[in-house]
Design a protein around this motif. Sequence first.
Motif, short mmCIF file in Angstrom:
data_model
loop_
_atom_site.label_atom_id
_atom_site.label_comp_id
_atom_site.label_asym_id
_atom_site.label_seq_id
_atom_site.Cartn_x
_atom_site.Cartn_y
_atom_site.Cartn_z
N VAL A 319 -4.01 6.08 -4.23
CA VAL A 319 -3.77 4.58 -3.40
C VAL A 319 -4.28 3.56 -4.35
O VAL A 319 -3.62 2.35 -4.54
CB VAL A 319 -4.37 4.37 -2.09
CG1 VAL A 319 -4.25 3.15 -1.75
CG2 VAL A 319 -4.02 5.58 -1.28
N ARG A 320 -5.45 3.78 -5.01
CA ARG A 320 -6.05 2.44 -5.73
C ARG A 320 -5.28 2.41 -7.19
O ARG A 320 -4.92 1.33 -7.61
CB ARG A 320 -7.34 3.06 -6.30
CG ARG A 320 -8.16 2.14 -7.01
CD ARG A 320 -9.65 2.51 -7.33
NE ARG A 320 -9.76 3.89 -8.06
CZ ARG A 320 -10.84 4.55 -7.91
NH1 ARG A 320 -11.68 4.13 -7.07
NH2 ARG A 320 -10.86 5.76 -8.35
N ALA A 321 -4.65 3.33 -7.53
CA ALA A 321 -3.64 3.21 -8.65
C ALA A 321 -2.57 2.73 -8.20
O ALA A 321 -1.88 1.84 -9.11
CB ALA A 321 -3.13 4.74 -9.20
N ALA A 322 -1.94 2.58 -7.11
CA ALA A 322 -0.96 1.93 -6.56
C ALA A 322 -1.07 0.73 -6.40
O ALA A 322 -0.08 -0.23 -6.41
CB ALA A 322 -0.17 2.65 -5.20
N TRP A 323 -2.30 -0.05 -6.28
CA TRP A 323 -2.39 -1.31 -6.26
C TRP A 323 -2.90 -1.82 -7.18
O TRP A 323 -3.28 -3.24 -7.59
CB TRP A 323 -3.37 -1.82 -5.00
CG TRP A 323 -4.53 -1.15 -4.59
CD1 TRP A 323 -4.82 -0.27 -3.77
CD2 TRP A 323 -5.81 -1.81 -5.24
NE1 TRP A 323 -6.28 -0.10 -3.91
CE2 TRP A 323 -6.77 -0.80 -4.62
CE3 TRP A 323 -6.08 -2.76 -6.10
CZ2 TRP A 323 -7.95 -1.05 -4.75
CZ3 TRP A 323 -7.32 -2.91 -6.17
CH2 TRP A 323 -8.18 -2.22 -5.77
N ALA A 324 -3.06 -1.16 -8.35
CA ALA A 324 -3.77 -1.66 -9.70
C ALA A 324 -2.94 -3.04 -10.30
O ALA A 324 -1.64 -2.88 -10.24
CB ALA A 324 -3.80 -0.72 -10.56
#
Length: 357
Positions: A319-324
């Motif tokens: 998920v963190r990668a998706a909002w980077a």
Amino acid sequence: MWTFFLLPFSWLYAAVMGFRNWLYEAGWKKSESFAVPLLNVGNLRVGGTGKTPHVMWLVEELLRQGHRPAILSRGYGRLTRGPRVAGPSDSAATVGDEPWQYFQEFAARHVPVAVAEKRQLGVRLLLKQYPETTVVVLDDAFQHRAVRPTLNVLLTEWARPFYQDYVLPAGRLRESRHGARRADVIIVTKCPPGLSVAAQALVLQRVRHYSRPQVAVLFSSYAYGQPVALAANVADAPAALRPVSASGQPALLLTGIAQPSPLRMYLEEQGYAIEHHAAFPDHHAFQPQDLTRLRGHWQPGWPIFTTEKDATRLQAPLVRAAWAGLPLYTIPVRVAFPGAGGAALRSLLPPAPAAAS
């Protein structure tokens, strides 16, 4: 319309819960006490009354008074089971979003956080691993009668008070309104700023119909802090992505909590124009596609706001990668008591051992 047809099922559910409560009150089912005080923060309604910031207020106050507090929660939504003490290798997935938020807030101040479906097992684990603990704050254990709180704090939301609601499934109450009689203090939460004495008196009159006469009824409101960039964005975010003047500033809102409307109202009062609100159910496990859809509504220069609780679930690696690269900011929320409300609640807290007579 549907409420009318569901009422018979609500009466049945209320009767079952009432019989269960009677078993505890008659001594047929046992409630366990412990050597340290237990302070419970709970509600009659399912979700959205503001337990997390009130738990944090209590822990802050207990620390200020010299206590060594610990926090115990059920750990709703976690992928693990059984008693567990939160540690640096945990996450919202292993202990639940609210306990993980507590851990992130208080770990540096040596406040242990544990989760357990059976709270008595959780208390035992905390006292075994942290024998210096002087008080345990229970998050959401009002219906968990297997432990006996020293102080039972009941929360009810200003916009959705328990005395106007019905038991599940016709309403959102977990038990009858008369469960309020177990409370040692009742706090009406999320009150509008400047709530008049007359308005408070009307609520007090309704609450008193269900509470014990001597119980204090207090009122609290939310105090929002300045936006804080999520850690993963701080290093790379250019100045343009920092919080800007809110004069008509377009923004997005991302929430997975029971009652997001107070936060949205606050942001709009600050001058933000919420162009899109991605509202998910309480404790929603964010997925990468949720953030992909959010990107479709975003334009460069628009801040994206979320809550501290939601931020714990946005830290999962995928998920963190998706909002980077997105300018994602949390809005800290704390509890404020108008007038003498804070002092009244402080007077009900157990003294720290060093201060005890």
